[in-house]
Design a protein around this motif. Sequence first.
Motif, mmCIF file in Angstrom:
data_model
loop_
_atom_site.group_PDB
_atom_site.id
_atom_site.type_symbol
_atom_site.label_atom_id
_atom_site.label_comp_id
_atom_site.label_asym_id
_atom_site.label_seq_id
_atom_site.Cartn_x
_atom_site.Cartn_y
_atom_site.Cartn_z
ATOM 1 N N ALA A 336 0.847 -1.205 0.000
ATOM 2 C CA ALA A 336 0.000 0.000 0.000
ATOM 3 C C ALA A 336 0.878 1.250 0.000
ATOM 4 C CB ALA A 336 -0.935 -0.011 1.206
ATOM 5 N N PRO A 349 -4.409 -1.263 3.400
ATOM 6 C CA PRO A 349 -3.980 -2.655 3.543
ATOM 7 C C PRO A 349 -4.929 -3.385 4.505
ATOM 8 C CG PRO A 349 -2.579 -1.213 4.862
ATOM 9 C CD PRO A 349 -3.555 -0.319 4.139
ATOM 10 N N VAL A 363 -5.650 -5.591 -0.650
ATOM 11 C CA VAL A 363 -5.842 -4.172 -0.329
ATOM 12 C C VAL A 363 -7.256 -3.752 -0.688
ATOM 13 C CG1 VAL A 363 -3.415 -3.473 -0.496
ATOM 14 C CG2 VAL A 363 -4.855 -3.467 -2.573
#
Length: 389
Positions: A336, A349, A363
Amino acid sequence: METPIRIASRFPDMGTTIFTVMSKLAADCGAVNLSQGFPDFQAEPELFDALHRHMKAGRNQYAPMAGMPELRAAIADKVAALYGTRFDADSEVTVTAGATQAIFTAVAAFVRPGDEVIVFEPVYDSYGPAIEAVGGTVVRARLQFPNYAPDWAQVRALVSERTRMIILNSPHNPTGAVLSAVDLGELAKIVAGTDIVLLSDEVYEHILFDGRPHLSLCGHPELAPRSLVVSSFGKTYHITGWKIGYVVGPAALCAEFRKIHQFNVFTVHGPSQLALADYMQDASRHLGLAAFYQEKRDAFRALLAATPLELLPCAGTYFQLARYTAISGLPDRAFADWLTREVGVAVIPVSAFHADGHDERVVRFCFAKRPETLEAAAGRLCKGFAKQC
Ligand code: PMP
Ligand code: GLN
């Protein structure tokens, strides 16, 4: 300024919420922010006109503790129309400062030190801290990748004499999973004959896709009498910054809720409540939300189809999960971070919703955005992944 006080922190290990962290990183990096869940488009002007009208008409002093009667009546009517249960607007509906306060207050009203509360991981980030702030113990059931359906045998095994509450969330943030009638039936069997309170976070109640109905706990004959059901106008009317929500439930549960509510916030911003009461009169505004977001979900999924991301099912909410193992071996927080800094798209995340950092390399994208925002994000992703692969 320095303080001479030695602080024995209540929460020594607690960091800043992932939503704040990722939104700040997005702003710092100039990334397209698909992390924190909020729309990047405006609500309708009628809502703002109503707010202005009530302010100018002088409705600017304290609202009653439980909320403006006009709004409580509108909420009771909506719930009755959608779920078939008629709550008493005076004693069974309370207006809150968003769902977050409703959840915190409900937990504080029922959970005592040593009590256990069952939650489902990945779990929305405010539940655990609310439970721990009042001395409760968080007991975690796990929703399994990739469908994230509850394992009711596991839940049954986690119930003990100390279980005071179970917190449900459907449609579910972050996974987009939705509870079925079978799920509610299993839950009813587990709680039958106990004193377990159900706290049902239904802030995405109007955002379900592909014709799925929302099965509110307040519409279930066995579950409703032991449930506090929470919703939020932030999600429904594209005004997350207004922070107005509500809780409905049986009078005895609401009475306990209000004992804390009256000293926690006392009452919520009044003119906004009156504006919302007016705005709710047109039911098409909340009933149209599912189609509105389904179009966005489908458009976003179509844009991402060109990338190596593995898109998981999305039955509701305005979040899309994606597994990225075809692109990167990084842990999800690092991925992320990379995505935000290097590719220019911010995401959440999903390990942030697990206390032990459990990481399925997934994600979360928020698609409550204008078409051009989603297109810009997809463009960056396609380019960024081409570089990386
Ligand atoms: N519960 C869930 C599942 C949410 O996603 C959110 C916010 N996105 C909240 C509660 C908090 O809602 P509010 O902003 O009304 O406090
Ligand atoms: N609930 C929103 C989300 O899931 C964020 C709310 C917040 O920032 N606390 O993204």
